[in-house]
Design a protein around this motif. Structure first.
Motif, short mmCIF file in Angstrom:
data_model
loop_
_atom_site.label_atom_id
_atom_site.label_comp_id
_atom_site.label_asym_id
_atom_site.label_seq_id
_atom_site.Cartn_x
_atom_site.Cartn_y
_atom_site.Cartn_z
N LEU A 116 -4.69 2.79 -9.77
CA LEU A 116 -4.24 2.20 -8.51
C LEU A 116 -5.22 1.15 -8.02
O LEU A 116 -4.83 0.04 -7.62
N ALA A 117 -6.53 1.47 -8.05
CA ALA A 117 -7.53 0.52 -7.57
C ALA A 117 -7.49 -0.76 -8.38
O ALA A 117 -7.57 -1.87 -7.84
N PHE A 118 -7.36 -0.64 -9.71
CA PHE A 118 -7.34 -1.81 -10.58
C PHE A 118 -6.07 -2.63 -10.35
O PHE A 118 -6.13 -3.86 -10.20
N VAL A 119 -4.92 -1.96 -10.35
CA VAL A 119 -3.65 -2.69 -10.21
C VAL A 119 -3.58 -3.40 -8.85
O VAL A 119 -3.28 -4.60 -8.78
N LEU A 120 -3.87 -2.68 -7.78
CA LEU A 120 -3.74 -3.29 -6.45
C LEU A 120 -4.77 -4.40 -6.23
O LEU A 120 -4.43 -5.46 -5.70
N HIS A 121 -6.01 -4.17 -6.66
CA HIS A 121 -7.03 -5.19 -6.39
C HIS A 121 -7.00 -6.33 -7.40
O HIS A 121 -6.91 -7.50 -7.03
N THR A 129 0.83 -1.21 0.00
CA THR A 129 0.00 0.00 0.00
C THR A 129 0.86 1.26 0.00
O THR A 129 0.48 2.27 -0.61
N VAL A 130 2.01 1.21 0.64
CA VAL A 130 2.90 2.37 0.64
C VAL A 130 3.44 2.64 -0.76
O VAL A 130 3.43 3.78 -1.24
N VAL A 131 3.91 1.60 -1.45
CA VAL A 131 4.42 1.81 -2.80
C VAL A 131 3.29 2.26 -3.72
O VAL A 131 3.51 3.07 -4.64
N GLY A 132 2.08 1.78 -3.47
CA GLY A 132 0.93 2.24 -4.24
C GLY A 132 0.68 3.72 -4.05
O GLY A 132 0.42 4.45 -5.02
N ARG A 133 0.78 4.18 -2.82
CA ARG A 133 0.59 5.62 -2.53
C ARG A 133 1.69 6.45 -3.17
O ARG A 133 1.43 7.53 -3.72
N VAL A 134 2.92 5.97 -3.12
CA VAL A 134 4.04 6.67 -3.76
C VAL A 134 3.79 6.80 -5.26
O VAL A 134 3.96 7.86 -5.86
N CYS A 135 3.36 5.69 -5.88
CA CYS A 135 3.10 5.69 -7.33
C CYS A 135 1.93 6.61 -7.67
O CYS A 135 1.96 7.29 -8.71
N GLY A 169 -8.17 7.95 -0.71
CA GLY A 169 -9.01 8.92 -0.01
C GLY A 169 -10.49 8.74 -0.30
O GLY A 169 -11.24 9.71 -0.36
N ARG A 170 -10.93 7.50 -0.48
CA ARG A 170 -12.33 7.20 -0.77
C ARG A 170 -12.82 6.13 0.21
O ARG A 170 -12.05 5.54 0.96
N THR A 171 -14.13 5.86 0.17
CA THR A 171 -14.69 4.76 0.92
C THR A 171 -14.37 3.46 0.18
O THR A 171 -14.07 3.48 -1.02
N PRO A 172 -14.44 2.32 0.87
CA PRO A 172 -14.23 1.04 0.17
C PRO A 172 -15.17 0.85 -1.01
O PRO A 172 -14.78 0.33 -2.05
N ALA A 173 -16.43 1.30 -0.85
CA ALA A 173 -17.38 1.16 -1.96
C ALA A 173 -16.96 2.01 -3.15
O ALA A 173 -17.07 1.59 -4.32
N ALA A 174 -16.47 3.21 -2.89
CA ALA A 174 -16.01 4.09 -3.98
C ALA A 174 -14.76 3.52 -4.64
O ALA A 174 -14.59 3.63 -5.86
N ALA A 175 -13.87 2.93 -3.82
CA ALA A 175 -12.67 2.29 -4.39
C ALA A 175 -13.06 1.13 -5.29
O ALA A 175 -12.45 0.91 -6.34
N ARG A 176 -14.09 0.40 -4.89
CA ARG A 176 -14.59 -0.71 -5.72
C ARG A 176 -15.09 -0.19 -7.06
O ARG A 176 -14.86 -0.80 -8.11
N GLN A 177 -15.78 0.96 -7.03
CA GLN A 177 -16.29 1.56 -8.27
C GLN A 177 -15.14 2.01 -9.18
O GLN A 177 -15.23 1.88 -10.40
N MET A 193 -4.76 -7.13 -9.81
CA MET A 193 -3.48 -7.78 -10.11
C MET A 193 -2.77 -8.31 -8.87
O MET A 193 -2.00 -9.27 -8.97
N PHE A 194 -3.04 -7.70 -7.71
CA PHE A 194 -2.30 -8.10 -6.50
C PHE A 194 -3.21 -8.40 -5.31
O PHE A 194 -2.72 -8.54 -4.19
N ALA A 195 -4.51 -8.53 -5.56
CA ALA A 195 -5.48 -9.01 -4.57
C ALA A 195 -5.47 -8.21 -3.27
O ALA A 195 -5.69 -8.76 -2.19
N VAL A 196 -5.22 -6.90 -3.37
CA VAL A 196 -5.31 -6.04 -2.19
C VAL A 196 -6.79 -5.70 -1.99
O VAL A 196 -7.50 -5.38 -2.95
N SER A 197 -7.26 -5.76 -0.77
CA SER A 197 -8.68 -5.52 -0.50
C SER A 197 -9.03 -4.05 -0.67
O SER A 197 -8.19 -3.16 -0.54
N PHE A 198 -10.31 -3.79 -0.94
CA PHE A 198 -10.76 -2.41 -1.08
C PHE A 198 -10.71 -1.66 0.24
O PHE A 198 -10.58 -0.43 0.25
N ASP A 199 -10.81 -2.38 1.34
CA ASP A 199 -10.65 -1.73 2.65
C ASP A 199 -9.25 -1.14 2.79
O ASP A 199 -9.07 -0.09 3.42
#
Length: 292
Positions: free
Chosen positions: A126-131, A60-66, A146-154, A133-139
């Protein structure tokens, strides 16, 4: 072993994974390395004694940096997006790669997919790559964007539709890919219009990135006849075509007078070429060591 040495050892165990995340996020090998290094600096400055899953924390840190890098990139990138070809992972065709090349190959993802990812908004990417491709949860993704899990899912859902809408899955068999590429090259050299028409999809897309030094070489062309015109023009130059693997798929490096002039990557579907991505930026070709 000291605490910092132990932390460094754990980070090194995740380095390849973090680089793979960053490469998919950024489409740039050099920027991916920068993102991984920045993640290490953040790790050194953080108290992770209470972190149960350090690998997940680092992801998640490298995701935030990217994400920050993507958001700042648009302001400094001058070339039109449709002309940009992401950094390829290039390896010699039919040869055993060394450890460093194998590590790069492990980072590879289809260049055509990276091109589609370039069209996504940073948060969608970010949402697509992490979830996906790398199975990171929306939570876990939600606070990064900076969104809700539901918004990240969208966000991921919108990105997924764009990716799926880019076309059918490419041919996975490199031998069949190479047969189509060889047919394209032979027809180009022979000025064989019908031969080119047979190997190109009617809606084939050609994308060329010449960089700032070869801006005139940058173009976006759609349709078999228009691409054939470009192929026949290019074939008039005396270049040697060397087969390579580009992100694990059949590709070609065009060499003239000992220097790489262009790298061509092909996307093949049903034995026809549906996309040609050309990197002709001399600065990036040199930096990536292509043709050496």
């Amino acid at each position: 072993m000291g605490e910092k040495d132990l932390l460094a050892e754990r980070f090194e165990a995740d380095r390849a994974h973090l680089r793979a995340v960053a490469y998919r996020m950024l489409g740039s090998l050099s920027e991916a390395e920068d993102a991984v290094q920045e993640t290490w600096f953040k790790l050194c400055r953080s108290d992770v004694s209470g972190v149960e899953n350090l690998s997940g924390w680092l992801t998640t840190v490298v995701g935030r940096v990217c994400l920050d890098m993507l958001r700042s990139r648009a302001a400094r990138r001058e070339d039109p997006l449709e002309y940009y070809v992401p950094d390829p992972v290039v390896s010699a065709a039919g040869e055993n790669a060394g450890p460093e090349q194998e590590a790069l190959r492990a980072d590879s993802v289809g260049l055509a997919l990276l091109v589609v990812l370039e069209t996504l908004a940073p948060a969608e990417r970010l949402a697509f790559v992490l979830h996906d491709m790398f199975a990171v949860s929306f939570d876990e993704i939600a606070p990064v964007v900076g969104r809700t899990p539901a918004a990240a899912r969208q966000l991921a859902s919108r990105a997924r539709r764009r990716v799926r809408g880019a076309g059918p899955a490419p041919e996975p068999d490199v031998t069949r890919q190479r047969k189509a590429v060889d047919a394209f090259l032979a027809a180009s050299r022979g000025g064989d219009f019908e031969g080119l028409l047979a190997v190109l999809d009617p809606d084939v897309v050609l994308r060329a990135d010449g960089g700032t030094l070869r801006a005139a070489a940058s173009k976006f062309v759609r349709g078999a006849e228009a691409v054939i015109g470009q192929a026949l023009t290019f074939a008039r130059f005396r270049h040697t075509a060397r087969p390579v693997l580009v992100n694990g798929a059949a590709g070609v490096v065009s060499i003239a007078e000992g220097h790489a002039m262009a790298l061509m990557a092909f996307t093949i579907v049903d034995d026809r070429i549906v996309e040609i991505d050309i990197l002709a930026d001399p600065e990036r070709l040199e930096r990536l060591g292509i043709g050496q």
